[in-house]
Write a protein that holds these residues in place. Sequence first.
Motif, mmCIF file in Angstrom:
data_model
loop_
_atom_site.group_PDB
_atom_site.id
_atom_site.type_symbol
_atom_site.label_atom_id
_atom_site.label_comp_id
_atom_site.label_asym_id
_atom_site.label_seq_id
_atom_site.Cartn_x
_atom_site.Cartn_y
_atom_site.Cartn_z
ATOM 1 N N HIS A 140 1.009 -1.215 0.110
ATOM 2 C CA HIS A 140 -0.126 0.024 0.075
ATOM 3 C C HIS A 140 0.875 1.151 -0.122
ATOM 4 O O HIS A 140 0.477 2.308 -0.325
ATOM 5 C CB HIS A 140 -0.973 0.105 1.339
ATOM 6 N N VAL A 141 2.169 1.211 0.368
ATOM 7 C CA VAL A 141 2.944 2.427 0.445
ATOM 8 C C VAL A 141 4.032 2.268 -0.550
ATOM 9 O O VAL A 141 4.246 3.304 -1.300
ATOM 10 C CB VAL A 141 3.384 2.405 1.966
ATOM 11 N N ARG A 142 4.741 1.403 -0.395
ATOM 12 C CA ARG A 142 6.038 1.311 -1.559
ATOM 13 C C ARG A 142 6.265 -0.191 -1.817
ATOM 14 O O ARG A 142 6.062 -0.955 -1.061
ATOM 15 C CB ARG A 142 7.310 2.013 -0.705
ATOM 16 N N ASN A 143 6.446 -0.369 -3.204
ATOM 17 C CA ASN A 143 7.116 -1.784 -3.705
ATOM 18 C C ASN A 143 8.249 -1.854 -3.926
ATOM 19 O O ASN A 143 9.061 -1.017 -4.427
ATOM 20 C CB ASN A 143 5.997 -2.190 -4.909
ATOM 21 N N GLY A 358 12.888 -3.870 3.218
ATOM 22 C CA GLY A 358 11.258 -3.378 3.206
ATOM 23 C C GLY A 358 10.804 -2.768 4.849
ATOM 24 O O GLY A 358 11.000 -3.552 5.627
ATOM 25 N N LYS A 359 10.463 -1.593 4.897
ATOM 26 C CA LYS A 359 9.946 -0.939 5.906
ATOM 27 C C LYS A 359 8.404 -1.081 6.201
ATOM 28 O O LYS A 359 7.898 -1.161 7.205
ATOM 29 C CB LYS A 359 10.441 0.581 6.062
ATOM 30 N N ASN A 360 7.957 -0.976 4.907
ATOM 31 C CA ASN A 360 6.360 -1.002 4.816
ATOM 32 C C ASN A 360 6.134 -2.479 4.436
ATOM 33 O O ASN A 360 6.191 -2.932 3.225
ATOM 34 C CB ASN A 360 5.751 -0.159 3.901
ATOM 35 N N SER A 361 5.381 -3.312 5.430
ATOM 36 C CA SER A 361 4.919 -4.617 5.302
ATOM 37 C C SER A 361 3.629 -4.585 4.171
ATOM 38 O O SER A 361 3.184 -3.899 3.945
ATOM 39 C CB SER A 361 4.598 -5.197 6.440
ATOM 40 N N SER A 362 3.464 -5.956 3.617
ATOM 41 C CA SER A 362 2.456 -6.210 2.836
ATOM 42 C C SER A 362 0.969 -6.122 3.542
ATOM 43 O O SER A 362 0.093 -6.000 3.045
ATOM 44 C CB SER A 362 2.753 -7.374 1.978
ATOM 45 N N LYS A 364 -1.305 -3.983 5.717
ATOM 46 C CA LYS A 364 -1.650 -2.586 5.700
ATOM 47 C C LYS A 364 -1.198 -2.206 7.007
ATOM 48 O O LYS A 364 -2.116 -2.547 8.096
ATOM 49 C CB LYS A 364 -3.122 -2.411 5.095
ATOM 50 N N GLY A 365 -0.611 -0.949 7.152
ATOM 51 C CA GLY A 365 -0.445 -0.122 8.486
ATOM 52 C C GLY A 365 0.841 -1.034 9.255
ATOM 53 O O GLY A 365 1.264 -0.420 10.173
ATOM 54 N N LYS A 366 1.472 -2.063 8.862
ATOM 55 C CA LYS A 366 2.493 -2.642 9.358
ATOM 56 C C LYS A 366 3.824 -1.979 9.068
ATOM 57 O O LYS A 366 4.269 -2.212 7.975
ATOM 58 C CB LYS A 366 2.469 -4.178 9.470
#
Length: 390
Positions: A140-143, A358-362, A364-366
Amino acid sequence: MGPIVTLLKQRFVFFGLIFVFLPCSMYILISSTDITGEKAAMKRLVKLQLRVEEFSKKYRAKEEEVEILSHHLSLLYDSGKLSAKTRTLLRKRTHRMRVPSTYHFQPHLLRASSLRPAFAISKDRYGVSMALGIPSVKRHVRNYLLTTLRNILNGMSESEKNDTVIIVFVAETRKKVLYSIINKIVEHFEKELNCGLVELVSPPASYYPEMSRLRLTLGDTEERVRWRTKQNLDFAFLMMYAQEKAKFYVHLEDDVIAVPHFVTTMKNVALERIKRKKPWFVLDFCQLGMIGKMFRAADLSWIVQFFFMFHNDQPADWLLQHLINIKSCSYDYTPEQCSKAEQKQWIRYTPSFFQHIGKNSSLKGKIQNLEVNDFGSSGWNANHSKLITV
């Protein structure tokens, strides 16, 4: 007489030296030949052992196909749609106990299309040494997928590329999301796709069970239970797809970077253990989650079946730990004995070959700030001789 005696002494010393050094030279030459021949024989033995495992894997696959047919026949028998005569005939010919299979835990997979990829770009590359599996979903944020692929490819030699297949498993069933990810990969890696080095595959929607009926476990929210359950099933599909393609399988994630030439080193470590008849189930080259875990392709059936049985219960890396525990430990072992037994099956190496970026998990919000401390220290590259068993 003096010069003659001296000449005779010189000849005696000369022939004496020949007498001593010639046998020694022959012995060294023969020993060297024996060592070279022994190494070649051991190399052939390792290849033959891998071939046997490959044939055993294919035999089990055929047995699985027979089990599917048998299961369908049983369903037809139980449906009551057959005549009494046909039911009697079937009962006489098929009167035997049925071994539980994947379909007892995932009955929806009996649908014909459930285990066929819904989408695939593949040049049917088979028979290579290494399959690298990279599961990916929309974030949701970065791939990070393109970064991961470019980093891995840039660190591979031509010989490594020729003996490897990289399988990107796009675990999306929503067509719009699926094609947006696929189009980006095709745009940036068309050459690698055309030569068969990189493959893209996605599952059908019918592969997944009814996610709204999952049990809530581990005190997690419904969203988190769905996320980790789907991840277990995604990993299982990817492993099943990769199993026939290579001798070894390495599980990665779509948000990692790697040291250069890790493929050759990991393969050499595995072959060395096989040659020395040292047991192993997992060769672990990163201490985070499922990243950098290497398996024999023939052993993936254990993991797939375990993931199918307990997909709703725990995360994948926990399930793998439980599987190793079951395979290694007796109920009367002390914790120390159990730990030692597990370490013979799960071999951990350091420094790490992979780093999590990866800082932004798949989910959502993690947010996950997970990194290994020993990755790429002092510009270190993959080197067999510098590996240390943890």
